[in-house]
Structures are given as C-alpha cells and as structure tokens.
Write a protein that holds these residues in place. Structure first.
Motif, PDB file in Angstrom:
ATOM      1  N   ALA A 124      -1.459   8.131  -5.225  1.00 60.06           N
ATOM      2  CA  ALA A 124      -0.390   7.525  -6.184  1.00 60.06           C
ATOM      3  C   ALA A 124       0.851   7.750  -5.586  1.00 60.06           C
ATOM      4  O   ALA A 124       1.755   7.148  -5.694  1.00 60.06           O
ATOM      5  CB  ALA A 124      -0.328   8.185  -7.876  1.00 60.06           C
ATOM      6  N   ARG A 125       1.136   9.133  -5.169  1.00 58.96           N
ATOM      7  CA  ARG A 125       2.643   9.380  -4.665  1.00 58.96           C
ATOM      8  C   ARG A 125       2.756   9.016  -3.235  1.00 58.96           C
ATOM      9  O   ARG A 125       3.664   8.178  -3.005  1.00 58.96           O
ATOM     10  CB  ARG A 125       2.696  10.969  -4.771  1.00 58.96           C
ATOM     11  CG  ARG A 125       3.875  11.445  -4.206  1.00 58.96           C
ATOM     12  CD  ARG A 125       4.045  13.016  -4.177  1.00 58.96           C
ATOM     13  NE  ARG A 125       3.099  13.551  -3.316  1.00 58.96           N
ATOM     14  CZ  ARG A 125       2.005  14.382  -3.510  1.00 58.96           C
ATOM     15  NH1 ARG A 125       1.628  14.310  -4.786  1.00 58.96           N
ATOM     16  NH2 ARG A 125       1.446  14.726  -2.683  1.00 58.96           N
ATOM     17  N   THR A 143      -3.395  -0.122  -9.058  1.00 61.01           N
ATOM     18  CA  THR A 143      -3.081   0.329 -10.557  1.00 61.01           C
ATOM     19  C   THR A 143      -3.751   1.274 -11.043  1.00 61.01           C
ATOM     20  O   THR A 143      -3.150   1.994 -11.567  1.00 61.01           O
ATOM     21  CB  THR A 143      -2.852  -1.110 -11.367  1.00 61.01           C
ATOM     22  OG1 THR A 143      -2.174  -2.271 -10.738  1.00 61.01           O
ATOM     23  CG2 THR A 143      -2.393  -0.780 -12.924  1.00 61.01           C
ATOM     24  N   ALA A 202       2.333   4.795  -3.098  1.00 66.31           N
ATOM     25  CA  ALA A 202       2.941   3.788  -3.842  1.00 66.31           C
ATOM     26  C   ALA A 202       3.946   2.821  -3.065  1.00 66.31           C
ATOM     27  O   ALA A 202       3.992   3.335  -2.022  1.00 66.31           O
ATOM     28  CB  ALA A 202       3.882   4.764  -4.879  1.00 66.31           C
ATOM     29  N   TRP A 203       4.189   1.843  -3.806  1.00 64.86           N
ATOM     30  CA  TRP A 203       5.188   0.697  -3.027  1.00 64.86           C
ATOM     31  C   TRP A 203       6.394   1.549  -2.727  1.00 64.86           C
ATOM     32  O   TRP A 203       6.940   1.154  -1.461  1.00 64.86           O
ATOM     33  CB  TRP A 203       5.355  -0.346  -3.764  1.00 64.86           C
ATOM     34  CG  TRP A 203       4.272  -1.323  -3.758  1.00 64.86           C
ATOM     35  CD1 TRP A 203       3.171  -1.685  -4.711  1.00 64.86           C
ATOM     36  CD2 TRP A 203       3.793  -2.295  -2.787  1.00 64.86           C
ATOM     37  NE1 TRP A 203       2.384  -2.469  -4.313  1.00 64.86           N
ATOM     38  CE2 TRP A 203       2.523  -3.077  -3.028  1.00 64.86           C
ATOM     39  CE3 TRP A 203       4.201  -2.325  -1.374  1.00 64.86           C
ATOM     40  CZ2 TRP A 203       2.041  -3.648  -2.146  1.00 64.86           C
ATOM     41  CZ3 TRP A 203       3.664  -2.932  -0.246  1.00 64.86           C
ATOM     42  CH2 TRP A 203       2.430  -3.888  -0.800  1.00 64.86           C
ATOM     43  N   SER A 204       7.089   2.064  -3.633  1.00 61.08           N
ATOM     44  CA  SER A 204       8.336   2.740  -3.245  1.00 61.08           C
ATOM     45  C   SER A 204       8.419   3.500  -1.921  1.00 61.08           C
ATOM     46  O   SER A 204       9.018   3.575  -1.133  1.00 61.08           O
ATOM     47  CB  SER A 204       8.859   3.636  -4.494  1.00 61.08           C
ATOM     48  OG  SER A 204       7.943   4.749  -4.602  1.00 61.08           O
ATOM     49  N   LYS A 205       6.998   4.391  -1.962  1.00 64.35           N
ATOM     50  CA  LYS A 205       6.868   5.219  -0.800  1.00 64.35           C
ATOM     51  C   LYS A 205       6.861   4.295   0.486  1.00 64.35           C
ATOM     52  O   LYS A 205       7.581   4.764   1.462  1.00 64.35           O
ATOM     53  CB  LYS A 205       5.742   6.188  -1.105  1.00 64.35           C
ATOM     54  CG  LYS A 205       5.549   7.156   0.129  1.00 64.35           C
ATOM     55  CD  LYS A 205       6.683   8.145   0.430  1.00 64.35           C
ATOM     56  CE  LYS A 205       6.243   9.290   1.120  1.00 64.35           C
ATOM     57  NZ  LYS A 205       7.142  10.673   1.233  1.00 64.35           N
ATOM     58  N   ALA A 214      -2.510   4.397  -9.575  1.00 62.13           N
ATOM     59  CA  ALA A 214      -1.119   4.918 -10.288  1.00 62.13           C
ATOM     60  C   ALA A 214      -1.343   5.565 -11.551  1.00 62.13           C
ATOM     61  O   ALA A 214      -0.723   6.366 -12.043  1.00 62.13           O
ATOM     62  CB  ALA A 214      -0.330   3.584 -10.354  1.00 62.13           C
TER      63      ALA A 214
END
Length: 128
Positions: A108-109, A41, A112-115, A44
């Motif tokens: 962060a990029r 976090t 990240a969970w989405s990545k 992020a």
C-alpha cells in the motif's frame, strides 16, 4: 448506509469501506477491465487480502511469500495466495485469531500512485 446511493463511491470512500472488512478477496477466474484497479483498492485498505493465481493477479502472487527489497531488507508476506477459496479464507481467519495475519502495508505504501509518481519523477528529474 450504501443502499440508497445513486452514485459511485469516491476512491477514499471505497478504501474506507474495504478497510472495515475482516478481509478482502480477489478470486478471479477471468480477466475484465478494472479488476487490477479493484485489487489495488483492496491493497490500499490494508486488510488481509486473498488472491488466486488468475493471470491478472500473477504479479501480486509473489507477495504471498517473504521478499527482499533492493536494499536487501526483508518484506513480510503481503497477501494470501490460494486457489481454494474456502481454504484461503480459513487460513486468513485463523491467522487473525492468532494475531498473525499478513496485511499489505508495504504494498500500500510502496505501490501507491503517489509513490510511483515520486519514483518516476526522481528517475526523470523533472517531476516534484
């Protein structure tokens, strides 16, 4: 104003709160459930981040030095690693004054969970 809150902040609210900080510090001396989520976090928030060499943070310590990605592209230092809390904070504040602070933008990029889900999906060929 967080003093009147009776519930946890959402992830987005916590990232925004941490992003308002000069720097963030994860200087652990023992491991507890949830600490790695707290560190991510902080990542992020994209603010300068001080960590120490605690076992839980060892994987992140390598990012205190310049790295290369799988294509050979240079990734600048993402975090500050120092077991001496005061010296570490002083290092960050000096770098900020000079406009040369490290920020975990790449982490962060790319972490990240989405990545991570995107990478897993591509590897499995089944997720969006």
């Amino acid at each position: 104003d967080l003093s009147n809150r009776t519930q946890w902040l959402s992830d987005e609210e916590e990232v925004a709160r941490l992003a308002a900080c000069t720097c963030n510090v994860a200087h652990y001396h023992s491991g507890y459930l949830g600490q790695s989520a707290a560190v991510m976090t902080m990542v992020a928030s994209r603010r300068p981040l001080l960590i120490n060499s605690a076992g839980l943070l060892r994987w992140l310590g390598r990012w205190a030095k310049e790295q290369r990605d799988f294509r050979g592209e240079v990734i600048p230092p993402q975090v500050y690693l120092d077991d001496d809390f005061e010296r570490g904070v002083d290092t960050i504040l000096s770098a900020i004054r000079e406009g040369k602070e490290h920020r975990p933008e790449w982490l962060a990029r790319e972490w990240a969970w989405s990545k991570r889900i995107e990478v897993l999906g591509a590897a499995l060929g089944t997720l969006g």
